[in-house]
Design a protein around this motif. Structure first.
Motif, mmCIF file in Angstrom:
data_model
loop_
_atom_site.group_PDB
_atom_site.id
_atom_site.type_symbol
_atom_site.label_atom_id
_atom_site.label_comp_id
_atom_site.label_asym_id
_atom_site.label_seq_id
_atom_site.Cartn_x
_atom_site.Cartn_y
_atom_site.Cartn_z
ATOM 1 N N LYS A 111 0.833 -1.198 0.000
ATOM 2 C CA LYS A 111 0.000 0.000 0.000
ATOM 3 C C LYS A 111 0.877 1.261 0.000
ATOM 4 O O LYS A 111 0.590 2.220 -0.715
ATOM 5 N N GLN A 115 0.824 4.109 -2.958
ATOM 6 C CA GLN A 115 0.613 5.528 -2.678
ATOM 7 C C GLN A 115 1.798 6.366 -3.168
ATOM 8 O O GLN A 115 1.600 7.445 -3.741
ATOM 9 N N LYS A 121 -4.876 2.890 -5.400
ATOM 10 C CA LYS A 121 -5.773 1.736 -5.542
ATOM 11 C C LYS A 121 -5.103 0.553 -6.248
ATOM 12 O O LYS A 121 -5.720 -0.489 -6.434
ATOM 13 N N VAL A 123 -2.776 -1.533 -5.342
ATOM 14 C CA VAL A 123 -1.994 -2.368 -4.419
ATOM 15 C C VAL A 123 -1.709 -3.747 -5.025
ATOM 16 O O VAL A 123 -0.577 -4.241 -4.969
ATOM 17 N N SER A 147 0.435 -4.892 4.786
ATOM 18 C CA SER A 147 0.057 -3.713 5.584
ATOM 19 C C SER A 147 -0.018 -4.018 7.075
ATOM 20 O O SER A 147 0.205 -3.143 7.905
#
Length: 175
Positions: A111, A115, A121, A123, A147
């Motif tokens: 994640k 980013q 989105k 991932v 995560s």
């Protein structure tokens, strides 16, 4: 039309077992855990318009990256400065570039990478690019975790991922 390109192959022993390293005149292209599957690599290169001419280096010949990898495994190197010759999609290249920003002994999540490249989105796509990383260790995909902090996926297997993170001090391995 494909172009003929000399591809140098060097095998070396490491704490992870045998590593097969492929380099072009421009730089290191691939690192494989174990013996190289030339048919598979040739098929992948042909998609990029490259027809490899395989040149195997003997025990008296070395690639610069071999010395750097030995230093890394001996705890004497925390980053690599070898020339690399990456072949991938624009998205993969973006992900692989971001992976190189994860410092020695640090981890980031899939994640975090999504980013950082401006695709929050994506991932799963980041995971797919991570899985296709042709230069494990040099492009430190082993530093990417779930995560929740869980050890997830690694092309060389989770044992190798744990060994690399332990070597870097990012994972405390109980004895």
């Amino acid at each position: 039309m494909s172009s003929l390109k000399q591809m140098y192959v060097k095998e070396m022993e490491s704490p992870l077992g045998l590593l097969s390293i492929v380099a072009s005149e421009r730089g290191v292209c691939q690192i494989h855990f174990g013996e190289i599957n030339k048919a598979q690599v040739t098929a992948k290169l042909s998609k990029a318009g490259i027809r490899p001419q395989w040149i195997h280096l003997d025990e008296n010949e070395d690639l610069d990256i071999c010395g750097q990898l030995r230093e890394y495994f001996n705890g004497l190197r925390v980053e690599f400065d070898a020339d690399i010759d990456l072949i991938g999609t624009p998205f993969q290249l973006k992900v692989w570039k971001e992976l190189q920003n994860i410092g020695y002994g640090k981890t980031k999540s899939y994640k975090d990478i999504a980013q950082a490249i401006g695709a929050p989105k994506a991932v799963r796509a980041v995971g797919g690019a991570n899985n296709q990383n042709p230069l494990p260790i040099l492009i430190p995909c082993h530093r990417v975790i779930g995560s929740n902090g869980a050890m997830v996926g690694y092309g060389g297997g989770l044992t190798k991922k744990q060994l690399l993170l332990g070597l870097e001090g990012a994972l405390k391995i109980s004895s």
